[in-house]
Design a protein around this motif. Structure first.
Motif, short mmCIF file in Angstrom:
data_model
loop_
_atom_site.label_atom_id
_atom_site.label_comp_id
_atom_site.label_asym_id
_atom_site.label_seq_id
_atom_site.Cartn_x
_atom_site.Cartn_y
_atom_site.Cartn_z
N ILE A 42 0.84 -1.19 0.00
CA ILE A 42 0.00 0.00 0.00
C ILE A 42 0.88 1.24 0.00
N GLU A 46 -2.65 5.40 1.23
CA GLU A 46 -3.41 4.30 1.83
C GLU A 46 -2.97 4.04 3.26
N TYR A 50 -5.32 3.89 6.44
CA TYR A 50 -5.34 2.73 7.33
C TYR A 50 -5.03 3.16 8.77
N THR A 69 -10.70 -1.45 7.82
CA THR A 69 -10.61 -1.75 6.40
C THR A 69 -11.04 -3.20 6.20
N ALA A 101 -11.25 0.98 -2.71
CA ALA A 101 -10.16 1.04 -3.68
C ALA A 101 -9.96 -0.36 -4.26
#
Length: 181
Positions: A42, A46, A50, A69, A101
């Motif tokens: 990631i 991202e 997260y 997530t 995503a």
């Protein structure tokens, strides 16, 4: 562990430990979950998303699935191909916000529709939920089409995004769109 299954996918929420692994080393998370270890990782954006999810999980260990997530795993490849973020337990108005995503190689193949459909059905099982909200960048036409296909209706615009809403009807089901398409 809570898992949602569709014809081609398994969708499940990352607990605190696996969310931390994903932030620090995505491949270790894949390995820990018994998934195919890929060359994917990631990015910084991202990781920051997260980390926001992790704060929510740490403050809501029992109901972490509303703050984390959810990874999307393609069953026949046993690999993560995307993610959906649930951004909190329903607020006082019964709203739940989601974001998502998909890895580039898996876009426009119906996977996100399939994953969102399953997660929406799970979210609407909660009696406190009245609607689900998502946003799209104004130039992200494929995502806008996806949300329309799910049955979401445009309701707001800011400088950067269009905002979409899917309301639960009085029977606890989606009131707009046909999620069985």
């Amino acid at each position: 562990m809570l898992k949602l299954k569709t014809e081609r996918l398994t969708i499940f929420p990352l607990d605190k430990y696996n969310l931390e692994l994903a932030i620090n080393n995505f491949n270790e998370m894949e390995q820990n979950l018994g998934l195919t270890v890929t060359d994917k990782n990631i990015g910084i954006r991202e990781k920051n998303v997260y980390k926001i999810r992790l704060k929510g999980v740490e403050n809501n260990i029992i109901n972490y699935m509303w703050f984390t997530t959810w990874v999307i795993v393609k069953i026949d490849e046993n690999r993560v191909i995307g993610a959906i973020m649930v951004k909190g337990y329903p607020n006082k108005d019964g709203e739940v916000i989601v974001g998502y995503a998909m890895q580039d190689d898996y876009k426009r193949k119906g996977y996100m529709f399939e994953a969102l459909k399953a997660l929406i059905q799970w979210i609407f099982l909660n009696p406190d939920v009245k609607c689900i909200i998502a946003d799209t960048l104004k130039n992200n036409i494929p995502s806008q089409h996806l949300l329309q296909k799910i049955g979401m209706v445009f309701f707001y615009e800011d400088e950067e995004c269009f905002w979409w809403k899917l309301e639960k009807d009085h029977n606890g089901q989606e009131s707009k769109g046909d999620l069985d398409k």
